[in-house]
Design an enzyme around this catalytic site. Structure first.
Site, PDB file in Angstrom:
ATOM      1  N   ASP A 129      38.966  60.075  13.209  1.00 10.51           N
ATOM      2  CA  ASP A 129      39.795  61.092  13.846  1.00 10.51           C
ATOM      3  C   ASP A 129      39.083  62.413  14.091  1.00 10.51           C
ATOM      4  O   ASP A 129      39.735  63.424  14.348  1.00 10.51           O
ATOM      5  CB  ASP A 129      41.046  61.347  12.998  1.00 10.51           C
ATOM      6  CG  ASP A 129      40.703  61.884  11.615  1.00 10.51           C
ATOM      7  OD1 ASP A 129      39.514  61.876  11.242  1.00 10.51           O
ATOM      8  OD2 ASP A 129      41.631  62.301  10.896  1.00 10.51           O
ATOM      9  N   GLU A 130      37.768  62.436  14.052  1.00  7.00           N
ATOM     10  CA  GLU A 130      37.065  63.697  14.318  1.00  7.00           C
ATOM     11  C   GLU A 130      35.700  63.432  14.928  1.00  7.00           C
ATOM     12  O   GLU A 130      35.087  62.386  14.720  1.00  7.00           O
ATOM     13  CB  GLU A 130      36.933  64.547  13.053  1.00  7.00           C
ATOM     14  CG  GLU A 130      36.131  63.904  11.954  1.00  7.00           C
ATOM     15  CD  GLU A 130      36.000  64.803  10.727  1.00  7.00           C
ATOM     16  OE1 GLU A 130      35.758  66.005  10.892  1.00  7.00           O
ATOM     17  OE2 GLU A 130      36.145  64.276   9.613  1.00  7.00           O
ATOM     18  N   ASP A 147      39.299  67.733  15.572  1.00  3.10           N
ATOM     19  CA  ASP A 147      39.834  67.048  14.393  1.00  3.10           C
ATOM     20  C   ASP A 147      41.334  66.834  14.579  1.00  3.10           C
ATOM     21  O   ASP A 147      42.106  67.793  14.638  1.00  3.10           O
ATOM     22  CB  ASP A 147      39.566  67.909  13.156  1.00  3.10           C
ATOM     23  CG  ASP A 147      39.753  67.148  11.858  1.00  3.10           C
ATOM     24  OD1 ASP A 147      40.306  66.040  11.898  1.00  3.10           O
ATOM     25  OD2 ASP A 147      39.361  67.680  10.806  1.00  3.10           O
TER      26      ASP A 147
END
Length: 312
Positions: A101-102, A11
């Site tokens: 974003d993860e 993350d």
């Protein structure tokens, strides 16, 4: 069910804000917010004043008069998010991206090439930092549920590896709001039952839990509280939302590996909980709790099939 910790949840920390600080180094160490009328993302420096995602710009300025608002560079967010996921793909084809974003990754099949899961996670963090200039937190655990929680505990810019032998000691000490599906509404309902930690949730009888959150959620919460999570990595889904809002701190990043143990795992935890941009508001960080004495494990309870309801 796997008996070793080979699932990674990676993350990017305070992704939007970190990218803005990367693009404009003069913003580093300063309270910034991405957005204008509404805060889409806030840096740690801004969060220290109570600024959070989803908050109106007016309220944010009241809390932090010297807050700096910046316009979003969404093409850069996509480019850098893709690049970070590509780093994971260099280690394993089993990567499930769940937001910009993860992502989850299963590294069980590549340890003979790249080392232990912890070493792989450390290598990913190093490459993202050196090649992209961004901080990233990673959790390593036996299940997706626990790996995601571990990455939240690892924030900011850290690495947490959960030992399968002590995973319940680690999990049960943590605040209940770290669990997937426990937002502000369910947190308030659980608090009314006297449930503040995941360990306390694990000890609540099913009928009592179902009364306040419903049958489906009750079954799911009970299963996750005992780390019963059969979900595997699926590689066909694409991320549809932007994730974590931690921040880029003032100090250079340092590798921090936290290995859980039965004596101190709960007290090692620190994080700002991940929140969706812009829909999911930030939540408070974890507090230290003494793990309560629980009843017998609900070993006979069936594990509900919640795969279609959980984007992870």
């Amino acid at each position: 069910m796997e008996t070793t910790a080979t699932i990674l949840h990676a993350d990017l920390d305070a992704f939007y804000a970190s990218v803005e600080q990367l693009l404009d180094p003069s913003l580093r160490g300063k309270p910034i917010a991405v957005g204008g009328g509404v805060v889409l993302a806030a840096s740690y420096e801004a969060k220290a004043f109570g600024v959070s995602g989803g908050m109106s710009g007016r309220r944010a300025r009241e809390l932090c008069p010297h807050l700096i608002f910046v316009d979003g560079h969404f093409n850069e967010y996509q480019r850098l998010g893709d690049a970070a996921i590509d780093v994971l793909n260099d280690f394993t084809p089993l990567v499930q991206r769940i937001s910009i974003d993860e992502a989850f990754a299963d590294v069980a099949g590549c340890t003979h090439l790249f080392g232990s899961p912890a070493e792989i996670a450390s290598a990913v963090r190093h490459r993202v930092r050196t090649e992209l200039g961004l901080p990233i937190s990673i959790g390593v655990a036996r299940t997706k549920h626990l790996a995601k929680i571990a990455s939240q505990v690892a924030k900011p810019d850290g690495l947490v590896v959960v030992d399968p032998q002590t995973e319940l000691n680690f999990l049960h000490d943590l605040p209940v709001e770290l669990m997937w599906g426990v937002g502000p509404v369910n947190k308030a309902r659980l608090n009314e039952l006297g449930v503040h930690t995941i360990g306390q949730l694990a000890g609540v009888p099913g009928w009592s839990l179902e009364r306040v959150v419903g049958r489906a959620a009750g079954e799911k919460f009970t299963a996750l509280a005992w780390n019963r999570d059969p979900r595997e990595i699926t590689t066909h889904r694409r991320g549809q939302s932007a994730g974590a809002q931690s921040a880029l701190g003032r100090k250079p990043a340092e590798e921090q590996v936290v290995r859980t143990n039965s004596a101190s795992s709960g007290r090692q935890s620190r994080h700002p909980a991940a929140g969706e941009l812009p829909a999911r508001p930030d939540s408070d960080g974890p507090r230290a709790f003494r793990r309560p004495t629980l009843g017998h494990p609900l070993g006979d309870a069936r594990c509900p099939d919640f795969r279609d309801r959980d984007p992870c």
